[in-house]
Design an enzyme around this catalytic site. Structure first.
Site, PDB file in Angstrom:
ATOM      1  N   CYS A 163      -3.510  45.485 -16.070  1.00  0.00           N
ATOM      2  CA  CYS A 163      -3.126  46.864 -16.434  1.00  0.00           C
ATOM      3  C   CYS A 163      -1.885  46.893 -17.325  1.00  0.00           C
ATOM      4  O   CYS A 163      -1.573  47.920 -17.930  1.00  0.00           O
ATOM      5  CB  CYS A 163      -2.893  47.697 -15.185  1.00  0.00           C
ATOM      6  SG  CYS A 163      -4.344  47.794 -14.139  1.00  0.00           S
ATOM      7  N   HIS A 211       1.956  53.752 -16.271  1.00  0.00           N
ATOM      8  CA  HIS A 211       0.573  53.391 -15.977  1.00  0.00           C
ATOM      9  C   HIS A 211       0.028  54.377 -14.939  1.00  0.00           C
ATOM     10  O   HIS A 211       0.651  54.627 -13.905  1.00  0.00           O
ATOM     11  CB  HIS A 211       0.521  51.952 -15.455  1.00  0.00           C
ATOM     12  CG  HIS A 211      -0.817  51.552 -14.946  1.00  0.00           C
ATOM     13  ND1 HIS A 211      -1.977  51.874 -15.609  1.00  0.00           N
ATOM     14  CD2 HIS A 211      -1.191  50.874 -13.823  1.00  0.00           C
ATOM     15  CE1 HIS A 211      -3.009  51.402 -14.926  1.00  0.00           C
ATOM     16  NE2 HIS A 211      -2.552  50.799 -13.844  1.00  0.00           N
ATOM     17  N   ASN A 247      -7.609  55.603 -12.863  1.00  0.00           N
ATOM     18  CA  ASN A 247      -6.871  54.442 -13.381  1.00  0.00           C
ATOM     19  C   ASN A 247      -7.762  53.708 -14.392  1.00  0.00           C
ATOM     20  O   ASN A 247      -8.742  53.075 -14.009  1.00  0.00           O
ATOM     21  CB  ASN A 247      -6.507  53.546 -12.192  1.00  0.00           C
ATOM     22  CG  ASN A 247      -5.780  52.282 -12.605  1.00  0.00           C
ATOM     23  OD1 ASN A 247      -5.728  51.930 -13.783  1.00  0.00           O
ATOM     24  ND2 ASN A 247      -5.224  51.581 -11.632  1.00  0.00           N
TER      25      ASN A 247
HETATM   26  O1  UT7 Z   1      -3.550  49.318 -11.561  1.00  0.00           O
HETATM   27  C1  UT7 Z   1      -3.134  48.714 -10.378  1.00  0.00           C
HETATM   28  C2  UT7 Z   1      -4.268  48.840  -9.399  1.00  0.00           C
HETATM   29  N1  UT7 Z   1      -4.053  49.383  -8.106  1.00  0.00           N
HETATM   30  C3  UT7 Z   1      -3.110  50.261  -7.690  1.00  0.00           C
HETATM   31  O2  UT7 Z   1      -2.227  50.678  -8.352  1.00  0.00           O
HETATM   32  C4  UT7 Z   1      -3.243  50.717  -6.266  1.00  0.00           C
HETATM   33  C5  UT7 Z   1      -1.919  50.973  -5.580  1.00  0.00           C
HETATM   34  N2  UT7 Z   1      -2.133  51.478  -4.247  1.00  0.00           N
HETATM   35  C6  UT7 Z   1      -2.516  52.759  -3.978  1.00  0.00           C
HETATM   36  O3  UT7 Z   1      -2.648  53.549  -4.902  1.00  0.00           O
HETATM   37  C7  UT7 Z   1      -2.724  53.180  -2.541  1.00  0.00           C
HETATM   38  O4  UT7 Z   1      -2.305  52.153  -1.670  1.00  0.00           O
HETATM   39  C8  UT7 Z   1      -4.200  53.547  -2.230  1.00  0.00           C
HETATM   40  C9  UT7 Z   1      -4.561  54.849  -2.925  1.00  0.00           C
HETATM   41  C10 UT7 Z   1      -5.133  52.439  -2.680  1.00  0.00           C
HETATM   42  C11 UT7 Z   1      -4.392  53.745  -0.724  1.00  0.00           C
HETATM   43  O5  UT7 Z   1      -3.478  54.745  -0.273  1.00  0.00           O
HETATM   44  P1  UT7 Z   1      -2.647  54.501   1.063  1.00  0.00           P
HETATM   45  O6  UT7 Z   1      -1.871  55.718   1.318  1.00  0.00           O
HETATM   46  O7  UT7 Z   1      -1.879  53.220   0.882  1.00  0.00           O
HETATM   47  O8  UT7 Z   1      -3.778  54.392   2.134  1.00  0.00           O
HETATM   48  P2  UT7 Z   1      -4.145  53.170   3.110  1.00  0.00           P
HETATM   49  O9  UT7 Z   1      -4.687  52.027   2.341  1.00  0.00           O
HETATM   50  O10 UT7 Z   1      -2.989  52.913   4.037  1.00  0.00           O
HETATM   51  O11 UT7 Z   1      -5.289  53.805   3.970  1.00  0.00           O
HETATM   52  C12 UT7 Z   1      -5.047  54.907   4.856  1.00  0.00           C
HETATM   53  C13 UT7 Z   1      -6.362  55.269   5.512  1.00  0.00           C
HETATM   54  C14 UT7 Z   1      -7.096  54.062   6.088  1.00  0.00           C
HETATM   55  O12 UT7 Z   1      -7.728  54.472   7.276  1.00  0.00           O
HETATM   56  P3  UT7 Z   1      -7.063  54.145   8.720  1.00  0.00           P
HETATM   57  O13 UT7 Z   1      -6.949  52.653   8.763  1.00  0.00           O
HETATM   58  O14 UT7 Z   1      -5.725  54.828   8.707  1.00  0.00           O
HETATM   59  O15 UT7 Z   1      -8.050  54.704   9.671  1.00  0.00           O
HETATM   60  C15 UT7 Z   1      -8.152  53.763   5.047  1.00  0.00           C
HETATM   61  O16 UT7 Z   1      -9.287  53.138   5.597  1.00  0.00           O
HETATM   62  O17 UT7 Z   1      -7.241  55.838   4.523  1.00  0.00           O
HETATM   63  C16 UT7 Z   1      -8.486  55.152   4.562  1.00  0.00           C
HETATM   64  N3  UT7 Z   1      -9.051  55.164   3.226  1.00  0.00           N
HETATM   65  C17 UT7 Z   1      -9.818  56.160   2.768  1.00  0.00           C
HETATM   66  N4  UT7 Z   1     -10.242  57.306   3.344  1.00  0.00           N
HETATM   67  C18 UT7 Z   1     -11.005  58.117   2.607  1.00  0.00           C
HETATM   68  C19 UT7 Z   1      -8.904  54.237   2.230  1.00  0.00           C
HETATM   69  N5  UT7 Z   1      -9.565  54.632   1.141  1.00  0.00           N
HETATM   70  C20 UT7 Z   1     -10.136  55.819   1.442  1.00  0.00           C
HETATM   71  C21 UT7 Z   1     -10.945  56.727   0.729  1.00  0.00           C
HETATM   72  N6  UT7 Z   1     -11.346  57.856   1.358  1.00  0.00           N
HETATM   73  N7  UT7 Z   1     -11.321  56.506  -0.557  1.00  0.00           N
END
Ligand code: UT7
Length: 317
Positions: free
Chosen positions: A108, A242, A272
């Site tokens: 990225c 980004h 993204n």
């Molecule tokens: O270009 C670089 C590429 N990547 C990035 O920049 C990604 C950087 N990271 C992020 O943007 C965030 O970490 C995410 C958007 C990927 C995730 O957000 P988060 O607030 O860190 O959520 P999390 O991973 O801690 O997940 C929280 C909950 C989990 O459920 P439990 O374990 O609390 O029951 C996940 O399973 O949200 C759940 N979850 C979802 N729920 C509904 C994860 N993805 C989804 C989804 N829809 N799409």
């Protein structure tokens, strides 16, 4: 170096969060609040080469040049169906250019890496105009059976034409070998001799880890380019970050103690788009007349590697 033309091309298909929720265990509410994304453009009938060529032609037109005026093409791309030849070579043919062509993979951060290379080429080679094309189709390597990554990405292409000038005031790049938080391995052909056991799967990401790395690295890079240019955060008109997550952008903004108006975003429309995200945003801002002569702009990106980079321009176009 100075940027004298910009262009972009997005796929025509817009996919909303609700459309994804019909086959993934997710919701519009979760995606919006956790990422800021409402919809993304995904390739369906078009191909990436066509997007890249159209973005390039738009940038050339904006610069008042033709393809024959281009002395070098640098294409930033993470993955596409052509492992060889390079995407830049294919785009060269599509736009009818004739010059050296090279692809780079800075994930990225690719746009900032391409700007750095272009700056060096303009200083060391007897050339005038370089076309940088960032063309990405992350939808083709994310995991569509799970919700963690598939909701985050969008496809798209953007291009800039750069020439000799004094607009680039500082640029910082970093790379730390740390692939576990974000990687994609391509499945290669089997040979009669290779005995390695390799597992292949779509994009693997530890979102929380990437989030933390992104915020700290991007803030540090921005502070470095400001220091090198002898400017303060207040001197900057716009920070083009980004477009990975609106919460990442917001956290960096808070750390720099700057108003929201200085952090334009379009993640809500496109998701993204990897290395294309900053040049897509730049093109939108230019075409809507937001960027004015003399504005100070900071670009900052982060991605797999872990790579990060930022640069600072005083816009004199
Ligand atoms: O270009 C670089 C590429 N990547 C990035 O920049 C990604 C950087 N990271 C992020 O943007 C965030 O970490 C995410 C958007 C990927 C995730 O957000 P988060 O607030 O860190 O959520 P999390 O991973 O801690 O997940 C929280 C909950 C989990 O459920 P439990 O374990 O609390 O029951 C996940 O399973 O949200 C759940 N979850 C979802 N729920 C509904 C994860 N993805 C989804 C989804 N829809 N799409």
């Amino acid at each position: 170096m100075k940027i004298i033309g910009t262009g972009k091309m997005l796929p025509s298909l817009s996919v909303t969060n609700n459309m994804l929720a019909t086959f993934l265990d997710t919701s519009d509410e979760w995606i919006k609040t956790r990422t800021g994304i409402n919809e993304r453009r995904l390739l369906s009938d078009e191909d990436l080469v066509t997007l890249a060529a159209q973005a390039s032609e738009e940038a050339l037109k904006d610069a008042g040049l033709t393809a024959k005026d281009i002395d070098y093409i640098i294409c930033s791309n993470v993955a596409n169906s052509f492992v060889t030849p390079s995407l830049s070579c294919i785009v060269e043919g599509k736009i009818d250019a004739y010059c050296p062509c090279i692809d780079i993979n800075g994930a990225c951060t690719g746009f900032i890496y391409a700007l750095d290379m272009a700056e060096s080429f303009l200083k060391t080679k007897n050339i005038n105009n370089i076309l940088i094309v960032c063309a990405e189709e992350p939808s083709r390597f994310t995991n569509w059976k799970e919700r963690n990554t598939s909701v985050l990405f969008g496809d798209g292409a953007a291009a800039v034409v750069v020439t000799k000038g004094d607009d680039l005031l500082s640029l910082e790049l970093n790379s730390t070998s740390n692939y576990e938080p974000l990687y994609y391995k391509l499945e290669m052909e089997k040979t009669p001799y290779n005995r390695l056991h390799e597992d292949f799967q779509p994009l693997v990401m530890n979102g929380k880890e990437v989030y933390k790395l992104a915020v700290s690295a991007s803030t540090a890079d921005i502070q470095t380019v400001l220091r090198e240019a002898g400017l303060s955060a207040d001197d900057v008109n716009y920070y083009l970050l980004h477009q990975a997550n609106i919460r990442i952008i917001e956290t960096i903004r808070e750390k720099l103690e700057q108003p929201q108006v200085k952090f334009p975003h379009n993640i809500e429309k496109y998701g993204n788009t990897s290395s294309a995200s900053i040049p897509i945003l730049l093109d939108e801002m230019r075409r809507s007349g937001k960027i004015k002569q003399g504005d100070v702009l900071v670009f900052s990106a982060f991605g797999a590697g872990f790579t990060t980079g930022a640069c600072l321009f005083k816009w004199n176009n």
